[in-house]
Design an enzyme around this catalytic site. Structure first.
Site, PDB file in Angstrom:
ATOM      1  N   ILE A  58      -4.999  17.070   6.435  1.00  0.00           N
ATOM      2  CA  ILE A  58      -4.796  18.318   5.700  1.00  0.00           C
ATOM      3  C   ILE A  58      -5.780  19.366   6.205  1.00  0.00           C
ATOM      4  O   ILE A  58      -6.989  19.128   6.228  1.00  0.00           O
ATOM      5  CB  ILE A  58      -5.029  18.096   4.186  1.00  0.00           C
ATOM      6  N   CYS A  59      -5.260  20.513   6.571  1.00  0.00           N
ATOM      7  CA  CYS A  59      -6.097  21.634   6.980  1.00  0.00           C
ATOM      8  C   CYS A  59      -6.297  22.512   5.744  1.00  0.00           C
ATOM      9  O   CYS A  59      -5.456  23.354   5.427  1.00  0.00           O
ATOM     10  CB  CYS A  59      -5.431  22.420   8.108  1.00  0.00           C
ATOM     11  N   ALA A  60      -7.371  22.264   5.016  1.00  0.00           N
ATOM     12  CA  ALA A  60      -7.686  23.023   3.804  1.00  0.00           C
ATOM     13  C   ALA A  60      -9.187  23.286   3.793  1.00  0.00           C
ATOM     14  O   ALA A  60      -9.989  22.354   3.916  1.00  0.00           O
ATOM     15  CB  ALA A  60      -7.270  22.244   2.562  1.00  0.00           C
TER      16      ALA A  60
END
Length: 153
Positions: free
Chosen positions: A92-94
């Site tokens: 996840i790119c968060a």
């Protein structure tokens, strides 16, 4: 003497067990202070209505000073949600899992944020660099230096 990490995780787990989780979030497994599993479901109308996804949290001894390694669980029968910030391997790119992590955030707060990220999505698609990233990705998503430039999806 228990580590800061173990004390904090013990406190969070105790609160989850006594107060429960927000609607659509369920603790599946927390047998130790190394790995926890949760399911999240977006409530209400969204592109992900009716989908339930499993999140894996891996903690190191620096938690909560450093973020947990969080990813969607991908198995033969289960894929990560199709989202512009979620790679097909579950990473996840968060920013809250990277440069905007704060020790005041909790495991449940991360679940709620990811639930909200899915709820607000306007178009189901993989990140543009999905195939290249997945081919070269480390096992631990924390070892990736994501570039956070789009919070509009």
């Amino acid at each position: 003497m228990a580590s800061i990490s173990a004390r904090r995780l013990s406190k969070e787990l105790s609160e989850i067990r006594s107060e429960g989780c927000p609607v659509g979030i369920n603790l599946v497994q927390a047998d130790d202070f190394a790995t926890w599993l949760f399911t999240i479901e977006v409530m209400g109308e969204s592109l992900y209505q009716g989908e339930v996804h499993t999140l894996q949290f891996r903690f190191d001894t620096s938690y909560p000073i450093s973020s947990p390694a969080v990813q969607f669980v991908v198995t033969d029968g289960k894929q990560a949600p199709v989202h512009p910030h979620v790679y097909s391997n579950g990473h996840i790119c968060a920013s809250i899992l990277g440069n905007e992590w704060s020790p005041v955030l909790s495991v449940v707060a991360v679940c709620v944020t990811l639930q909200s990220m899915l709820a607000s999505c306007k178009k189901k698609e993989r990140p543009v660099d999905n195939d290249r990233y997945v081919r070269n990705a480390p096992d631990n998503p924390k070892k990736t230096r994501f570039h956070y430039d789009d919070d509009t999806v």
